[in-house]
Motif scaffolding. Structure first.
Motif, PDB file in Angstrom:
ATOM      1  N   ASP A  28      -2.923  -2.402  12.849  1.00 24.62           N
ATOM      2  CA  ASP A  28      -2.029  -1.577  12.063  1.00 24.62           C
ATOM      3  C   ASP A  28      -0.602  -1.557  12.288  1.00 24.62           C
ATOM      4  OD1 ASP A  28      -3.789  -0.113   9.991  1.00 24.62           O
ATOM      5  OD2 ASP A  28      -5.064   0.732  11.646  1.00 24.62           O
ATOM      6  N   SER A 276      -6.494  -5.757  -2.850  1.00 24.40           N
ATOM      7  CA  SER A 276      -6.510  -4.544  -1.974  1.00 24.40           C
ATOM      8  C   SER A 276      -6.098  -3.697  -3.085  1.00 24.40           C
ATOM      9  CB  SER A 276      -5.842  -4.507  -0.744  1.00 24.40           C
ATOM     10  OG  SER A 276      -5.855  -3.162  -0.187  1.00 24.40           O
ATOM     11  N   TRP A 278      -4.943  -0.451  -1.960  1.00 28.25           N
ATOM     12  CA  TRP A 278      -4.017   0.429  -1.267  1.00 28.25           C
ATOM     13  C   TRP A 278      -3.073  -0.233  -0.449  1.00 28.25           C
ATOM     14  CZ3 TRP A 278      -2.044   1.306   3.490  1.00 28.25           C
ATOM     15  CH2 TRP A 278      -1.559   2.901   3.935  1.00 28.25           C
ATOM     16  N   PRO A 279      -1.654   0.260  -0.733  1.00 25.43           N
ATOM     17  CA  PRO A 279      -1.192   1.526  -1.362  1.00 25.43           C
ATOM     18  C   PRO A 279      -1.163   1.455  -2.829  1.00 25.43           C
ATOM     19  CG  PRO A 279       0.595   0.427  -0.246  1.00 25.43           C
ATOM     20  CD  PRO A 279      -0.551  -0.314   0.135  1.00 25.43           C
ATOM     21  N   ASP A 298      -3.421  -8.007   5.303  1.00 27.78           N
ATOM     22  CA  ASP A 298      -2.747  -7.577   4.213  1.00 27.78           C
ATOM     23  C   ASP A 298      -1.146  -7.231   4.537  1.00 27.78           C
ATOM     24  OD1 ASP A 298      -1.801  -5.574   2.359  1.00 27.78           O
ATOM     25  OD2 ASP A 298      -3.639  -4.433   2.128  1.00 27.78           O
ATOM     26  N   GLN A 300       1.469  -6.401   2.779  1.00 27.28           N
ATOM     27  CA  GLN A 300       1.994  -5.273   2.342  1.00 27.28           C
ATOM     28  C   GLN A 300       1.688  -4.062   2.701  1.00 27.28           C
ATOM     29  OE1 GLN A 300       2.000  -4.855  -2.400  1.00 27.28           O
ATOM     30  NE2 GLN A 300       1.881  -2.908  -2.178  1.00 27.28           N
ATOM     31  N   ALA A 301       0.301  -3.802   3.212  1.00 33.28           N
ATOM     32  CA  ALA A 301       0.012  -2.699   4.051  1.00 33.28           C
ATOM     33  C   ALA A 301       0.453  -2.850   5.459  1.00 33.28           C
ATOM     34  CB  ALA A 301      -1.428  -2.161   3.775  1.00 33.28           C
ATOM     35  N   GLN A 303      -1.498  -4.399   7.827  1.00 34.01           N
ATOM     36  CA  GLN A 303      -2.635  -3.945   8.227  1.00 34.01           C
ATOM     37  C   GLN A 303      -3.524  -5.606   8.377  1.00 34.01           C
ATOM     38  OE1 GLN A 303      -4.228  -1.077   5.714  1.00 34.01           O
ATOM     39  NE2 GLN A 303      -4.026   0.531   7.362  1.00 34.01           N
TER      40      GLN A 303
END
Length: 336
Positions: A28, A276, A278-279, A298, A300-301, A303
């Motif tokens: 994260d 995905s 989220w967000p 991911d 964009q997130a 993660q």
């Protein structure tokens, strides 16, 4: 950063007897959590999985090693997606196939090689270059190791050194992946893969038969790594500007696009694509390895997840694993 549902799904793989053990990492942003559960080996005797053990990551070699070096060459203008494979590998006769086809598994290269696993490296090389293009060319994504074997040979033509040597000093070392190697020195620190009639218990040597024959000249398999090192790699994908000389940001940020000729195959350069929510709804890149490994990133997130098992131990192919693997990915994407 606890991911209780995903960890429960990992534990079910053990309790259901699908895999001997699991090493994992959750990323994260700038935080990394690693862990392990279960056993490293079942035969010749049970062995508890230890922190930092090294896995044969199989086809993760394609995206961690071969693709990374290829993106460097694309960014430097030393290679183009439109280049014909035959211009770099003259022994390959079909001038329709391009670098883009190799990277997206849309080359359509097919064919049977008799006694493939028993051939010496020069004979296997010649046999691969005599394969032909089938009816799926340019129309359908058909995953095949030969695409990244060819890609490794093209990189070798450009740089003058085998692909695995190039990946070591152009990717693994500069990223600080200090426990990642193509030549493990301590087999006891490696998680074993299958037991075969020809080779016995495979431990500290590449499981993939073509990789075993081609050794340093194989761009499709051969990398050994740890959960922590692969977390470092994933983190570099989340912040490529920090390692721009290794992972060119312009190309890394474009990897969530579908690069296949039809733009409808959920395949990028190297990576597979999934979704995905989220967000917000967006694409996520992922890749797996035959031995029981995968990465999910991911961008964009900010993660990512690293998942390492030896699902082929003690015997391959362990087909029930595949459905369970996809379920774990789905759990992770929903939970994060």
């Amino acid at each position: 950063m606890t991911y209780p549902q995903t960890k429960a799904a990992l534990r079910r793989l053990l309790t259901d007897g699908i895999v001997p053990g699991v090493s994992y990492a959750f990323i994260d942003g700038d935080r990394i959590e690693t862990g392990e559960m279960g056993q490293a080996a079942l035969v010749p005797h049970p062995e508890i999985l230890r922190p930092g053990m090294v896995y044969d990551v199989a086809s993760l070699t394609k995206v961690v090693g071969t693709l990374s070096v290829t993106l460097q060459l694309l960014a430097q203008g030393r290679l183009r997606l439109s280049d014909r494979v035959s211009d770099w590998l003259p022994a390959w006769q079909d001038r329709r196939v391009t670098i883009r086809h190799l990277l997206t598994h849309t080359s359509g290269i097919v064919g049977y090689i008799p006694n493939r696993n028993q051939l010496a490296a020069p004979d296997l090389t010649a046999a691969l270059l005599r394969l032909h293009v089938g009816p799926t060319f340019n129309r359908k994504m058909v995953y095949a190791d030969v695409n990244y074997i060819f890609m490794g040979w093209i990189v070798e033509r450009i740089l003058g050194e085998p692909i695995q040597v190039a990946a070591q000093h152009r990717v693994l070392t500069p990223l600080g992946m200090m426990h990642s190697t193509f030549t493990p020195q301590d087999a006891g620190q490696c998680v074993p893969t299958a037991v075969t009639r020809e080779r016995g218990l495979i431990r500290g040597a590449v499981h993939d038969p073509k990789g075993y024959v081609l050794q340093r000249r194989c761009g499709s398999a051969g990398l050994f790594s740890t959960a922590r090192d692969l977390a470092t790699f994933c983190q570099a994908y989340l912040y490529p500007e920090k390692v721009a000389s290794v992972l060119p940001p312009t190309w890394i940020h474009r990897l969530t696009a579908d690069w296949t000729p039809t733009s409808q195959a959920n395949r990028s350069l190297g990576w597979a694509l999934t979704a995905s929510q989220w967000p917000s709804a967006h694409r996520v890149i992922w890749h797996s390895g035959f031995t029981g490994t995968y990465l999910v990133i991911d961008q964009q997130a900010k993660q990512a997840m690293v998942f390492l098992t030896n699902r082929v131990h003690p015997v391959a192919p362990n087909l029930p694993y595949l459905d369970q693997r996809n379920a774990v990915i789905g759990t992770y994407l929903a939970e994060k």
